[in-house]
Design an enzyme around this catalytic site. Structure first.
Site, PDB file in Angstrom:
ATOM      1  CD  GLU A  76      -2.005   1.598   2.737  1.00  0.00           C
ATOM      2  OE1 GLU A  76      -1.971   2.900   2.351  1.00  0.00           O
ATOM      3  OE2 GLU A  76      -1.815   1.142   3.446  1.00  0.00           O
ATOM      4  CB  CYS A 124      -2.037   6.238   3.073  1.00  0.00           C
ATOM      5  SG  CYS A 124      -3.019   5.395   4.065  1.00  0.00           S
TER       6      CYS A 124
HETATM    7  P1  NDP Z   1       9.592   4.519   3.450  1.00  0.00           P
HETATM    8  O1  NDP Z   1       8.994   3.467   2.262  1.00  0.00           O
HETATM    9  O2  NDP Z   1      10.967   4.929   3.194  1.00  0.00           O
HETATM   10  O3  NDP Z   1       9.314   3.460   4.599  1.00  0.00           O
HETATM   11  C1  NDP Z   1       8.324   2.743   4.963  1.00  0.00           C
HETATM   12  C2  NDP Z   1       8.714   1.391   5.740  1.00  0.00           C
HETATM   13  O4  NDP Z   1       9.666   0.919   4.916  1.00  0.00           O
HETATM   14  C3  NDP Z   1       9.457   1.731   7.042  1.00  0.00           C
HETATM   15  O5  NDP Z   1       8.883   1.057   7.988  1.00  0.00           O
HETATM   16  C4  NDP Z   1      10.725   1.755   6.683  1.00  0.00           C
HETATM   17  O6  NDP Z   1      11.602   1.440   7.659  1.00  0.00           O
HETATM   18  C5  NDP Z   1      10.492   0.453   6.001  1.00  0.00           C
HETATM   19  N1  NDP Z   1      11.956   0.316   4.877  1.00  0.00           N
HETATM   20  C6  NDP Z   1      12.413   1.134   4.145  1.00  0.00           C
HETATM   21  N2  NDP Z   1      13.542   0.537   3.301  1.00  0.00           N
HETATM   22  C7  NDP Z   1      13.228  -0.809   3.657  1.00  0.00           C
HETATM   23  C8  NDP Z   1      13.889  -1.827   3.394  1.00  0.00           C
HETATM   24  N3  NDP Z   1      15.042  -1.869   2.340  1.00  0.00           N
HETATM   25  N4  NDP Z   1      13.996  -3.244   3.868  1.00  0.00           N
HETATM   26  C9  NDP Z   1      12.762  -3.016   4.831  1.00  0.00           C
HETATM   27  N5  NDP Z   1      12.074  -2.063   5.193  1.00  0.00           N
HETATM   28  C10 NDP Z   1      12.397  -1.040   4.762  1.00  0.00           C
HETATM   29  O7  NDP Z   1       8.379   5.232   3.549  1.00  0.00           O
HETATM   30  P2  NDP Z   1       8.714   6.665   4.514  1.00  0.00           P
HETATM   31  O8  NDP Z   1       8.096   6.041   6.022  1.00  0.00           O
HETATM   32  O9  NDP Z   1       9.796   7.398   4.660  1.00  0.00           O
HETATM   33  O10 NDP Z   1       7.603   7.689   3.925  1.00  0.00           O
HETATM   34  C11 NDP Z   1       7.982   8.235   2.527  1.00  0.00           C
HETATM   35  C12 NDP Z   1       6.706   8.729   1.648  1.00  0.00           C
HETATM   36  O11 NDP Z   1       5.976   7.358   1.462  1.00  0.00           O
HETATM   37  C13 NDP Z   1       5.872   9.571   2.352  1.00  0.00           C
HETATM   38  O12 NDP Z   1       6.255  10.953   2.260  1.00  0.00           O
HETATM   39  C14 NDP Z   1       4.775   9.328   1.642  1.00  0.00           C
HETATM   40  O13 NDP Z   1       4.781   9.941   0.379  1.00  0.00           O
HETATM   41  C15 NDP Z   1       4.537   7.881   1.502  1.00  0.00           C
HETATM   42  N6  NDP Z   1       3.561   7.079   2.585  1.00  0.00           N
HETATM   43  C16 NDP Z   1       2.744   6.326   2.047  1.00  0.00           C
HETATM   44  C17 NDP Z   1       1.918   5.956   3.181  1.00  0.00           C
HETATM   45  C18 NDP Z   1       0.685   5.253   2.949  1.00  0.00           C
HETATM   46  O14 NDP Z   1       0.185   4.824   3.669  1.00  0.00           O
HETATM   47  N7  NDP Z   1       0.270   5.032   1.597  1.00  0.00           N
HETATM   48  C19 NDP Z   1       2.202   5.971   4.529  1.00  0.00           C
HETATM   49  C20 NDP Z   1       3.415   6.687   4.746  1.00  0.00           C
HETATM   50  C21 NDP Z   1       4.219   7.256   3.618  1.00  0.00           C
HETATM   51  P3  NDP Z   1      12.536   2.600   8.206  1.00  0.00           P
HETATM   52  O15 NDP Z   1      11.693   3.608   8.725  1.00  0.00           O
HETATM   53  O16 NDP Z   1      13.140   1.900   9.485  1.00  0.00           O
HETATM   54  O17 NDP Z   1      13.424   3.249   7.285  1.00  0.00           O
END
Ligand code: NDP
Length: 676
Positions: free
Chosen positions: A257, A296
């Site tokens: 998502e 989101c």
């Molecule tokens: P990320 O995709 O960076 O992170 C989401 C999750 O993935 C976090 O738990 C992160 O962990 C984890 N993650 C990142 N890289 C890896 C990896 N290589 N392996 C395993 N887990 C990983 O998103 P952000 O939270 O930084 O948000 C960035 C953008 O995403 C927002 O600005 C928005 O545009 C969008 N977003 C969308 C959402 C939705 O519900 N659709 C919700 C939130 C954000 P960690 O934090 O430890 O890096």
């Protein structure tokens, strides 16, 4: 600063001698703690879930797992003030915290009740009906669901530190699959508090929930064919994880998502002064400011008829001017902070891309009046309303994940349908109109690009759950850019954690495998009427045969007069003769099922407490005067209710005529007392 503990392999584990990634208070900028999972053996964590959590969960029935979810919801509810208090440090107001905390508890409750109401008390969950595969009826098939024997790894976003883990946990748990929770760094301290409450409750079987306070390390390298990954976050991380070599090679189920440029469409009928215009404006402001727009499902693109664009902008500006930004615990604050300074920088960067082609009509991306906190140390941002033309590419491509929305005028419904699609796939959309023609055209036009659509008007507004609220009963997810996945959706989310297999066998074998009587399999007829048996004594296949009973013309006339059902096919010979299905007068279908009840019922007081309905009633062959009816009633499915003195019994009912032709088929539903 201390490193937070992970809950793995039955205990809390804190890595030694590592720095870890800092988590900060969104309001004060103060460091709260650090995250690190160094030294945790990820292969062993996954294996612990599979070997300890999985068997413990699968030893329970759906109803028992549902009861545990209900108890967990109750426990978290009792402790929710503790969660609200920690939530304030993520920048959330009390209202935002409720959305996250109470919303998550609500998901547990809905899954608990779905589990008890819709899933079997024992045996596998069946998908669809029995498929007859042969002329002689000796070869049939049934699809069944069995729980995957792996772990459900959930990777969460920072914006819903409680709801996110709980909306993923509930369907996995109900399916019988253990979970590994990985929170997003900025707000992991709140998820840690949630997991502490879950663990301390002692309610869930050991191994059914584990928690990684930090990175997943090499966990993905150790996933297998029976594991799953549910991801929420950015489209780029979704892409990276989806193409992980182990996930690809082992076809690990992956659902994402990701970000989404959700739209809300104002109908051409909704001019200023109509309730729909006001609803549109209020909803847009709500979606911009709840969780400071870090939802989101928030509205990023506000499509309005060109003629109403000025009026919408004016009305939204008026309401945004009333928003008070600041420390969520300060009096009068209506919008808190973003999750952290990094997130604010990210929103500002996105705003720069957007403002290249859009005009700022409310708010200053760089400055805001803040109540009760330091504007620079805390991650505060003004709500920002933009206005752009439909051809601005950035509006359909850049998601500013904060209190930001862009008003885009459109000229026709055909154009707005096309504009909605330019978001390349969204989680949620809304159409605000009182015109059914507009609603139909727009909804069916944009649905292929959306996971969920709300049609809002004066009729449903009062009870509507709103554009931005994912509901556990409904699909949450969307095509394309929104990740292409599906979460929740009621039992669909449970099925996602299970394998659906088609089982082909003889009716007797299928009855033995599924624990339900299957048409064509053996029946047991004894001197004891099955209505004399308590729930524990009844067996699938227990049968009573009643009849024959002759149906006469006077029966039909009496029934017609008594009930008032004087339909011509029963009383008017000439008209009935002209009817292509009958050719002559026939008995009422309801007379047939009434006679059938008279033939199978055992009248004396006994364990059968009530008849609560019939399912799937079909009249198959017309009953003519003089026909003789025989009913066969067979116990098909016996479901004890865990906390009640009775259970439900579904009976297969088949009425045949003197030639053995089926006249009516249906399921009779009864409540039957347990012994003692
Ligand atoms: P990320 O995709 O960076 O992170 C989401 C999750 O993935 C976090 O738990 C992160 O962990 C984890 N993650 C990142 N890289 C890896 C990896 N290589 N392996 C395993 N887990 C990983 O998103 P952000 O939270 O930084 O948000 C960035 C953008 O995403 C927002 O600005 C928005 O545009 C969008 N977003 C969308 C959402 C939705 O519900 N659709 C919700 C939130 C954000 P960690 O934090 O430890 O890096």
């Amino acid at each position: 600063m201390s490193v937070f503990a992970s809950y793995v392999r039955g205990g809390w584990v804190t890595p030694d001698g590592v720095e870890g990634r800092p988590m900060t208070d969104a309001v004060t900028g103060e460091e709260i703690g650090r995250l690190a999972t160094d030294g945790i053996d990820m292969a062993a964590v996954a294996e612990y879930g599979r070997r300890t959590g999985g068997p413990a969960l699968r030893a329970l029935s759906f109803h028992q797992r549902a009861s545990l979810l209900k108890a967990l919801a109750g426990h978290l509810r009792e402790h929710r003030e503790e969660l609200y208090a920690v939530s304030a440090r993520t920048g959330a107001t009390k209202g935002d915290a409720k959305f996250d905390v109470d919303g998550g508890i609500g998901v547990l409750q809905v899954y608990a009740s779905l589990g008890k109401r819709e899933l079997p008390a024992s045996g596998p969950w069946l998908d669809g009906d029995l498929a007859p595969l042969s002329r002689g009826g000796t070869f049939v098939a049934q699809h069944v669901y069995t729980p995957l024997q792996g772990v459900a790894v959930q990777v969460n976003a920072y914006n819903f530190p409680c709801w996110g883990p709980l909306e993923k946990l509930a369907p996995a748990f109900l399916a019988g699959v253990p979970t590994i929770i990985k929170p997003a760094t900025p707000t992991a301290f709140l998820t840690a508090e949630l997991v502490r409450l879950i663990v301390d409750s002692g309610l869930l079987p050991e191994g059914s929930v584990q928690f990684l306070a930090g990175s997943t390390g090499d966990l993905f390298d150790h996933l297998t064919e029976q594991d799953l990954v549910s991801f929420t976050g950015s489209a780029s991380t979704a892409r990276q994880l989806r193409t992980h070599p182990v996930l690809a090679a082992r076809a690990v189920r992956f659902t994402a998502e990701a970000d989404s440029l959700n739209c809300s469409i104002l109908g051409p009928d909704a001019t200023p002064g109509t309730p729909e215009f006001d609803l549109y404006v209020s909803q847009l402001v709500t979606e911009m400011t709840v969780k400071a727009g870090q939802k989101c499902t928030a509205i990023r693109r506000a499509f309005v008829p060109a003629a109403q664009a000025d009026a919408v902008v004016e009305a939204v500006r008026g309401k945004l001017a009333e928003v008070v930004v600041g420390d969520p615990s300060a009096e009068g604050v209506t919008m808190g902070a973003l999750a952290g300074l990094e997130q604010r920088e990210e929103v500002r960067r996105s705003l720069k891309s957007l403002t290249d082609a859009a005009e700022v009509v409310f708010g200053d991306p760089e400055q805001v009046d803040v109540r009760g906190a330091d504007a620079e140390r805390g991650a505060f941002l003004s709500p920002v309303l933009l206005r752009a033309t439909a051809d601005s590419a950035a509006v359909h491509e850049v998601e500013a994940f904060g209190p930001v929305s862009t008003v885009v005028p459109y000229s026709s419904t055909a154009e707005v349908i096309e504009l909605a699609a330019r978001g390349q796939g969204s989680l949620a959309g809304s159409v605000v109109t009182a015109d059914p023609d507009v609603a139909r055209e727009v909804v069916l036009g944009v649905a292929p690009w959306h996971g969920r659509l709300l049609v809002l008007d004066r009729g449903d507004a009062k009870e509507s759950t709103g554009h931005g609220s994912p509901m556990p009963q409904l699909v949450h997810g969307g095509p394309g850019r929104a990740g292409g996945g599906e979460e929740m959706g009621g039992l669909r989310g449970v099925a996602h954690h299970m394998q659906r297999s088609a089982i082909q066998a003889s009716p007797d074998m299928l009855s033995a495998i599924t624990g339900r009587w299957v048409p064509g399999s053996a029946r047991t007829v004894t001197d004891e009427h099955p209505f004399r048996k308590h729930l524990e004594d009844l067996r699938p296949g227990d049968t009573v045969v009643g009849g024959p009973r002759r149906v006469t013309e006077s029966d039909v006339e009496h029934f017609a007069e008594f009930t008032g059902d004087t339909f011509y096919a029963h009383l008017d010979a000439e008209a009935a003769a002209a009817n292509p299905f009958f050719g002559e007068r026939v008995a009422h279908g309801y007379l047939v099922v009434s006679f059938a009840a008279g033939l199978f019922v055992d009248p004396a007081p006994g364990p059968v407490l009530a008849n609560f309905g019939v399912d799937n009633l079909r009249f198959l062959t017309p009953v003519k005067f003089g026909d003789e009816l025989t009913i066969t009633l067979t116990a098909k499915d016996i479901s004890p209710r865990a906390s009640a003195a009775y259970g439900e019994v579904r009976w297969d009912a088949e009425v045949v005529n003197g030639d053995g032709e089926p006249v009516a088929k249906y399921d009779v539903l009864t409540l039957v007392a347990k012994r003692g």
